[in-house]
Design a protein around this motif. Structure first.
Motif, mmCIF file in Angstrom:
data_model
loop_
_atom_site.group_PDB
_atom_site.id
_atom_site.type_symbol
_atom_site.label_atom_id
_atom_site.label_comp_id
_atom_site.label_asym_id
_atom_site.label_seq_id
_atom_site.Cartn_x
_atom_site.Cartn_y
_atom_site.Cartn_z
ATOM 1 N N TYR A 1 -117.123 -74.582 8.827
ATOM 2 C CA TYR A 1 -117.883 -74.471 8.193
ATOM 3 C C TYR A 1 -119.887 -75.484 8.809
ATOM 4 O O TYR A 1 -119.099 -76.486 8.598
ATOM 5 N N THR A 2 -120.164 -75.237 9.002
ATOM 6 C CA THR A 2 -121.161 -76.013 9.362
ATOM 7 C C THR A 2 -122.845 -75.544 9.378
ATOM 8 O O THR A 2 -122.892 -74.192 9.122
ATOM 9 N N ARG B 1 -126.893 -76.709 11.410
ATOM 10 C CA ARG B 1 -127.045 -77.713 12.576
ATOM 11 C C ARG B 1 -127.671 -78.766 11.782
ATOM 12 O O ARG B 1 -129.250 -79.235 11.615
ATOM 13 N N THR C 1 -118.550 -79.884 16.259
ATOM 14 C CA THR C 1 -119.033 -78.571 17.310
ATOM 15 C C THR C 1 -119.507 -79.435 18.624
ATOM 16 O O THR C 1 -118.385 -78.606 19.756
ATOM 17 N N ASP D 1 -113.564 -70.583 15.866
ATOM 18 C CA ASP D 1 -114.891 -69.787 14.640
ATOM 19 C C ASP D 1 -115.771 -70.931 13.854
ATOM 20 O O ASP D 1 -115.374 -71.369 13.245
ATOM 21 N N TYR D 2 -116.568 -69.680 14.372
ATOM 22 C CA TYR D 2 -118.065 -70.956 12.691
ATOM 23 C C TYR D 2 -118.344 -69.940 12.199
ATOM 24 O O TYR D 2 -118.236 -68.814 12.271
ATOM 25 N N GLN D 3 -119.087 -70.730 10.863
ATOM 26 C CA GLN D 3 -119.782 -69.998 9.992
ATOM 27 C C GLN D 3 -121.280 -70.644 9.861
ATOM 28 O O GLN D 3 -120.527 -72.026 9.329
ATOM 29 N N SER D 4 -122.073 -70.826 10.157
ATOM 30 C CA SER D 4 -123.580 -70.845 9.864
ATOM 31 C C SER D 4 -123.393 -71.055 8.507
ATOM 32 O O SER D 4 -123.769 -70.151 8.016
ATOM 33 N N VAL E 1 -124.432 -75.290 18.634
ATOM 34 C CA VAL E 1 -123.690 -74.656 18.059
ATOM 35 C C VAL E 1 -123.668 -75.626 16.448
ATOM 36 O O VAL E 1 -124.009 -76.532 16.015
ATOM 37 N N PRO E 2 -124.383 -74.353 15.342
ATOM 38 C CA PRO E 2 -124.722 -73.260 15.414
ATOM 39 C C PRO E 2 -126.469 -72.862 16.302
ATOM 40 O O PRO E 2 -126.945 -74.176 16.464
#
Length: 222
Positions: A8-9, A11, A19, A34-37, A219-220
């Motif tokens: 979970y991140t 910019r 990342t 996997d990532y969730q912005s 990323v993101p």
């Protein structure tokens, strides 16, 4: 099959070290994630579901699905965790038992960024770009301190070194990754160039030439 790491991140220079390291681990070992912005402007990180992952309500945070959905928060803690569990050849760190002095240097510079450059440059960003009122003292105080800390990096890198920790020219580690995430956005902070610190400038360019570094720094995506 789900990917081992759920990130979970956002910019920000707190999120980018994770990342970047994950992309380096992907390039080296094939580790995927996997990532969730997280929309920090909408305070998504304060919602109940996120607080269960990180009680401090800040990004980044990870859930390690491969290790019983173990949660880790705080940038430096996540970096250390990922090296401990997923960098089996210690490509991005040192062995605390077999390389105790090198490992100590790694921690020193990691915490230098965590307790120094990150907070000081973060405050410089805030007072120069986002504060609701103009406070010249605060703007100057945090910008000057950020420049002083860049000077500390210049001293270190002016010793024939390419990276912050390790023998000889050093080795690219999470200490560099953590610190670089802040220094590379110097213009956003109000420091137009790194010309005053030529070794720091070369260090940033050296890191940005790494494909995985570039991938992780996007990323993101913007």
């Amino acid at each position: 099959m789900s990917k081992p790491i759920q990130l979970y991140t956002a910019r920000t220079p707190n999120g980018f070290p994770i990342t970047i390291l994950l992309e380096e681990l992907k390039a080296k070992y094939g580790l995927d994630y996997d990532y969730q912005s997280i929309d920090i402007m909408k305070n998504t990180q304060k919602e109940d579901w996120f607080i269960k992952i990180n009680p401090n309500g800040r990004i980044p945070a990870i859930v390690d699905r491969a290790r019983g959905n173990f949660n880790v928060f705080e940038t430096s803690a996540i970096l250390l965790y990922l090296v401990q569990h997923y960098d089996k050849e210690l490509e991005f760190g040192f062995d605390p038992v077999k390389q105790p002095d090198d490992y100590s240097e790694e921690l020193q510079w990691l915490f230098f960024a965590h307790g120094g450059i990150g907070p000081m440059q973060g405050q410089a960003n805030h007072f120069n770009r986002y504060a609701p009122e103009d406070i010249p003292y605060a703007k100057k105080r945090y910008l000057d301190e950020t420049k002083r800390l860049y000077g500390v990096l210049e001293i270190r890198l002016n010793q024939g070194r390419e990276w912050l920790a390790g023998p000889g020219k050093g080795k690219y580690t999470i200490a560099d990754i953590k610190t670089l995430a802040w220094v590379r956005i110097h213009a956003h902070t109000g420091i137009p160039t790194l010309d005053e610190w030529p070794n720091v400038k070369a260090w940033v360019e050296r890191a940005e030439a790494r494909p995985a570094f570039q991938a992780g720094a996007n990323v993101p995506p913007a």
